[in-house]
Design a protein around this motif. Structure first.
Motif, PDB file in Angstrom:
ATOM      1  N   ALA A 211       0.818  -1.218   0.000  1.00  0.00           N
ATOM      2  CA  ALA A 211       0.000   0.000   0.000  1.00  0.00           C
ATOM      3  C   ALA A 211       0.848   1.263   0.000  1.00  0.00           C
ATOM      4  O   ALA A 211       0.494   2.258  -0.660  1.00  0.00           O
ATOM      5  N   ASP A 212       1.973   1.250   0.712  1.00  0.00           N
ATOM      6  CA  ASP A 212       2.801   2.459   0.774  1.00  0.00           C
ATOM      7  C   ASP A 212       3.441   2.767  -0.575  1.00  0.00           C
ATOM      8  O   ASP A 212       3.446   3.924  -1.024  1.00  0.00           O
ATOM      9  N   ARG A 213       3.988   1.747  -1.227  1.00  0.00           N
ATOM     10  CA  ARG A 213       4.581   1.980  -2.551  1.00  0.00           C
ATOM     11  C   ARG A 213       3.512   2.363  -3.565  1.00  0.00           C
ATOM     12  O   ARG A 213       3.740   3.192  -4.438  1.00  0.00           O
ATOM     13  N   ARG A 214       2.362   1.737  -3.465  1.00  0.00           N
ATOM     14  CA  ARG A 214       1.264   2.098  -4.372  1.00  0.00           C
ATOM     15  C   ARG A 214       0.883   3.556  -4.200  1.00  0.00           C
ATOM     16  O   ARG A 214       0.723   4.297  -5.174  1.00  0.00           O
ATOM     17  N   ALA A 215       0.754   4.007  -2.951  1.00  0.00           N
ATOM     18  CA  ALA A 215       0.401   5.400  -2.699  1.00  0.00           C
ATOM     19  C   ALA A 215       1.467   6.341  -3.262  1.00  0.00           C
ATOM     20  O   ALA A 215       1.147   7.387  -3.846  1.00  0.00           O
ATOM     21  N   ALA A 216       2.722   5.964  -3.104  1.00  0.00           N
ATOM     22  CA  ALA A 216       3.809   6.789  -3.633  1.00  0.00           C
ATOM     23  C   ALA A 216       3.768   6.847  -5.150  1.00  0.00           C
ATOM     24  O   ALA A 216       3.972   7.916  -5.757  1.00  0.00           O
ATOM     25  N   MET A 217       3.510   5.723  -5.790  1.00  0.00           N
ATOM     26  CA  MET A 217       3.457   5.692  -7.249  1.00  0.00           C
ATOM     27  C   MET A 217       2.300   6.542  -7.769  1.00  0.00           C
ATOM     28  O   MET A 217       2.474   7.340  -8.702  1.00  0.00           O
ATOM     29  N   PHE A 218       1.137   6.403  -7.188  1.00  0.00           N
ATOM     30  CA  PHE A 218      -0.010   7.173  -7.656  1.00  0.00           C
ATOM     31  C   PHE A 218       0.164   8.666  -7.374  1.00  0.00           C
ATOM     32  O   PHE A 218      -0.384   9.503  -8.101  1.00  0.00           O
ATOM     33  N   ALA A 219       0.918   9.010  -6.332  1.00  0.00           N
ATOM     34  CA  ALA A 219       1.187  10.419  -6.048  1.00  0.00           C
ATOM     35  C   ALA A 219       2.154  11.013  -7.064  1.00  0.00           C
ATOM     36  O   ALA A 219       2.059  12.194  -7.429  1.00  0.00           O
TER      37      ALA A 219
ATOM     38  N   ALA B 266       5.231   4.449 -19.035  1.00  0.00           N
ATOM     39  CA  ALA B 266       6.149   3.724 -18.159  1.00  0.00           C
ATOM     40  C   ALA B 266       7.600   4.137 -18.407  1.00  0.00           C
ATOM     41  O   ALA B 266       8.396   4.254 -17.462  1.00  0.00           O
ATOM     42  N   LYS B 267       7.931   4.367 -19.648  1.00  0.00           N
ATOM     43  CA  LYS B 267       9.315   4.729 -19.991  1.00  0.00           C
ATOM     44  C   LYS B 267       9.719   6.065 -19.378  1.00  0.00           C
ATOM     45  O   LYS B 267      10.895   6.305 -19.091  1.00  0.00           O
ATOM     46  N   LYS B 268       8.742   6.939 -19.162  1.00  0.00           N
ATOM     47  CA  LYS B 268       9.029   8.254 -18.575  1.00  0.00           C
ATOM     48  C   LYS B 268       9.332   8.159 -17.082  1.00  0.00           C
ATOM     49  O   LYS B 268       9.854   9.113 -16.493  1.00  0.00           O
ATOM     50  N   TYR B 269       8.996   7.032 -16.471  1.00  0.00           N
ATOM     51  CA  TYR B 269       9.166   6.878 -15.020  1.00  0.00           C
ATOM     52  C   TYR B 269       9.929   5.585 -14.739  1.00  0.00           C
ATOM     53  O   TYR B 269       9.344   4.568 -14.355  1.00  0.00           O
ATOM     54  N   PRO B 270      11.267   5.595 -14.928  1.00  0.00           N
ATOM     55  CA  PRO B 270      12.052   4.366 -14.771  1.00  0.00           C
ATOM     56  C   PRO B 270      11.858   3.691 -13.412  1.00  0.00           C
ATOM     57  O   PRO B 270      11.869   2.455 -13.330  1.00  0.00           O
ATOM     58  N   ARG B 271      11.657   4.491 -12.377  1.00  0.00           N
ATOM     59  CA  ARG B 271      11.478   3.914 -11.038  1.00  0.00           C
ATOM     60  C   ARG B 271      10.249   3.004 -10.968  1.00  0.00           C
ATOM     61  O   ARG B 271      10.213   2.038 -10.222  1.00  0.00           O
TER      62      ARG B 271
END
Length: 206
Positions: free
Chosen positions: A29-37, A62-67
């Motif tokens: 949930a924490d990584r998901r929240a960070a990704m959506f933010a 996806a290519k614009k956000y390597p992380r």
């Protein structure tokens, strides 16, 4: 005034659509929240819903956000796991209307590619008199033009259309054109509305 057609949104009316819920067990949930933010994934999906190529759009984003590249690609690669499950009572209501000979339409923000994936799996999506799919129309709700296009294609006056959607802004746009509307907050409320319009009996709407 007699209702001549009943119009269903699809996401969160007939099929649950909660991408955040899909990602939580995948990445936490924490990584998901960070990704959506950090990444406007719903904005990305809007591009697909307006008619852009499904895979190309997701992979370019996806290519614009390597992380987050691997996680964003799942939006395409595992999409069917996001778009689930069906909402059984809503599907029964659609079936009951069709069985009575009521004209039913879909009006949905859906991509060309995602609609092609969904329709073989969810057979009820093929049961509408007509499916108005934003990707094919080149415009999404709540733009007034998409509602106008439904009126033009169907030949049905706004006051003879009954529409349900789970988003208040989509309902407001339809109501502004004179459509009868119901804000979907669960299938029972929609069932009650169909009964109140005498489109189904209480037994048929169970």
């Amino acid at each position: 005034m007699t209702i001549e057609a009943v119009i269903f949104d699809v996401g969160n009316v007939l099929i649950e659509w909660q991408p955040e819920r899909y990602y939580d067990p995948k990445i936490g949930a924490d990584r998901r929240a960070a990704m959506f933010a950090e990444v406007d994934l719903h904005g990305m999906n809007d591009v697909v819903d307006r008619g852009a190529d499904f895979r190309d759009t997701i992979y370019a984003w996806a290519k614009k956000y390597p992380r987050w590249q691997e996680e964003i690609r799942l939006w395409h690669d595992d999409w069917l796991e996001m778009a689930k499950p069906e909402i059984p009572h809503s599907v029964r209501l659609l079936d009951a209307l069709n069985a009575k000979g009521v004209t039913t339409f879909a009006l949905t923000n859906f991509g060309i590619g995602t609609w092609a994936i969904a329709t073989p799996v969810y057979g009820f999506l093929n049961s509408f008199s007509h499916a108005y799919v934003s990707g094919h129309m080149g415009v999404t709700k709540p733009d007034a033009r998409i509602y106008e296009m439904v009126e033009e294609h169907s030949g049905i006056a706004p006051g003879k259309l009954l529409f349900t959607d789970d988003r208040a802004e989509n309902i407001a746009a339809a109501a502004a054109r004179g459509w009868h509307t119901h804000l979907f907050e669960g299938p029972q409320g929609w069932a009650d509305t169909l009964v109140s319009h005498r489109l189904l009996t209480p037994d048929e709407a169970r």
